[in-house]
Design an enzyme around this catalytic site. Structure first.
Site, PDB file in Angstrom:
ATOM      1  N   THR A   1      57.481  16.931  84.922  1.00 56.06           N
ATOM      2  CA  THR A   1      58.756  17.683  84.887  1.00 56.06           C
ATOM      3  C   THR A   1      59.597  17.053  85.974  1.00 56.06           C
ATOM      4  OG1 THR A   1      57.823  19.836  84.225  1.00 56.06           O
ATOM      5  CG2 THR A   1      59.871  19.923  85.464  1.00 56.06           C
TER       6      THR A   1
ATOM      7  N   ARG B   1      55.965  27.016  72.763  1.00 60.70           N
ATOM      8  CA  ARG B   1      55.614  27.401  74.142  1.00 60.70           C
ATOM      9  C   ARG B   1      56.753  27.027  75.099  1.00 60.70           C
ATOM     10  NH1 ARG B   1      55.149  24.155  79.081  1.00 60.70           N
ATOM     11  NH2 ARG B   1      53.698  25.211  80.459  1.00 60.70           N
TER      12      ARG B   1
ATOM     13  N   GLY C   1      57.703  26.679  79.148  1.00 67.49           N
ATOM     14  CA  GLY C   1      57.145  26.658  80.496  1.00 67.49           C
ATOM     15  C   GLY C   1      58.070  27.361  81.473  1.00 67.49           C
TER      16      GLY C   1
ATOM     17  N   GLY D   1      53.480  25.480  84.390  1.00 66.95           N
ATOM     18  CA  GLY D   1      54.580  26.419  84.232  1.00 66.95           C
ATOM     19  C   GLY D   1      54.129  27.860  84.134  1.00 66.95           C
TER      20      GLY D   1
HETATM   21  N1  GLY Z   1      56.280  22.729  84.659  1.00 67.02           N
HETATM   22  C1  GLY Z   1      56.615  22.412  83.350  1.00 67.02           C
HETATM   23  C2  GLY Z   1      55.870  23.098  82.331  1.00 67.02           C
HETATM   24  O1  GLY Z   1      54.842  23.710  82.590  1.00 67.02           O
HETATM   25  O2  GLY Z   1      56.299  23.067  81.203  1.00 67.02           O
END
Ligand code: GLY
Length: 306
Positions: free
Chosen positions: A162, A190, A192, A216
């Site tokens: 990310t 999904r 995050g 996330g």
């Molecule tokens: N930190 C990004 C995610 O979990 O999608």
């Protein structure tokens, strides 16, 4: 002026700093910087070339926040557009909403004049196929695939990417941007923490800003970015506010493997830091008076154990 980012944001630092140095806004700087990472096919955790979901589709999440007004825009599960950060900004500036997902976000992208394209590169597709062990999604094999996905939770390359950018402009205003393709092989739809304001991204001119990379699901459950800024609002120094947010994640049950959380944060006076639950990680920072960004170590704050 200040621009900081997760280490993979290094490809966007020059774009962001050029805007700040020319007197541009923090908001413009973080968007421009994030777009550089979204366009980088070698970064498989963000934008074009990101690892796809369980069904082989690249689904992107992003958010942007303006510290002066605390207005925010976020998009989730966007397919077919490489710059979700610009769609998120469109949500903030063109709609009376904060978060728009899926088909709605794609419709907005089209209305903003963005071109639809295939975001899957041969490299990210090959990695996706490897994780699937070549199985086809029949109902029987899908169950085995879900088991396999669980075993991949331990691989940081596929679950922890990310990009984060936080900026302070010449007028003293703050902005933050976060963009991701999320976990490889994630369940379709999904979301995050990246598009969840307060979880993966938070920014307030009065106190500071914080943004997360890593799992996330943990940052959502811990409201991690807001916990940092809330600590600053309560009068904690940046180090303690950020450490407290990491400590809040200790003891949360996780599906398997070692939980991963990383954050970058700054306060309104321009102090900044990076923390990580794993050793050996870094972040990047460009401060006034420097002619390039510096790569700095993140301080280790374990989140396992009580
Ligand atoms: N930190 C990004 C995610 O979990 O999608």
């Amino acid at each position: 002026m200040l621009l900081i980012a997760s280490a993979n944001g290094s490809v966007g630092m020059a774009a962001g700093w050029t805007i700040l140095r020319a007197g541009g806004s923090a908001l413009d700087a973080v968007e421009a910087a994030a777009r550089m990472v979204e366009a980088n096919p070698d970064d498989h955790s963000v934008g074009f070339g990101g690892y796809p979901n369980l069904e082989g589709e690249v689904e992107l999440d992003a958010s942007i926040m303006d510290g002066a007004t605390r207005r925010a825009g976020a998009v989730g599960a966007v397919c077919g557009y490489r710059h979700p950060i610009t769609i998120a900004r469109g949500v903030m500036e063109r709609l009376p909403h904060v978060m728009v997902v899926g088909r709605g976000a794609e419709r907005l992208a089209s209305e903003l004049g963005m071109e639809r394209e295939n975001l899957l590169t041969p490299e990210s597709e090959a990695s996706w196929r490897e994780g699937r062990d070549g199985e086809l999604p029949s109902s029987d094999s899908r169950r085995r695939l879900l088991d396999r996905v669980s075993s991949l939770f331990t691989d940081p390359e596929h679950v922890a990417g990310t990009v984060n950018f936080l900026a302070i402009d010449g007028a003293g205003h703050l902005a933050s941007a976060v963009s991701t393709s999320g976990w490889a092989w994630k369940y379709p739809g999904r979301l995050g923490d990246s598009p969840v304001i307060g979880a993966g991204n938070y920014c307030d001119d009065r106190y500071g800003a914080a943004a997360c990379t890593g799992w996330g699901e943990l940052a959502i459950r811990g409201a991690t970015a807001h916990t940092v800024v809330g600590g600053l609002a309560a009068g904690l120094p940046l180090e303690l506010a950020a450490e407290r947010a990491m400590n809040e994640l200790r003891g949360l049950d996780v599906p398997g493997g070692e939980p991963i959380m990383q954050l970058v944060a700054l306060d309104s006076a321009g102090h900044h830091l990076g923390l990580s639950s794993q050793p050996g990680n870094s972040y990047v920072a460009w401060e006034e008076g420097q002619d390039n960004y510096a790569t700095l170590p993140r301080r280790l704050v374990p989140i396992t154990g009580q």
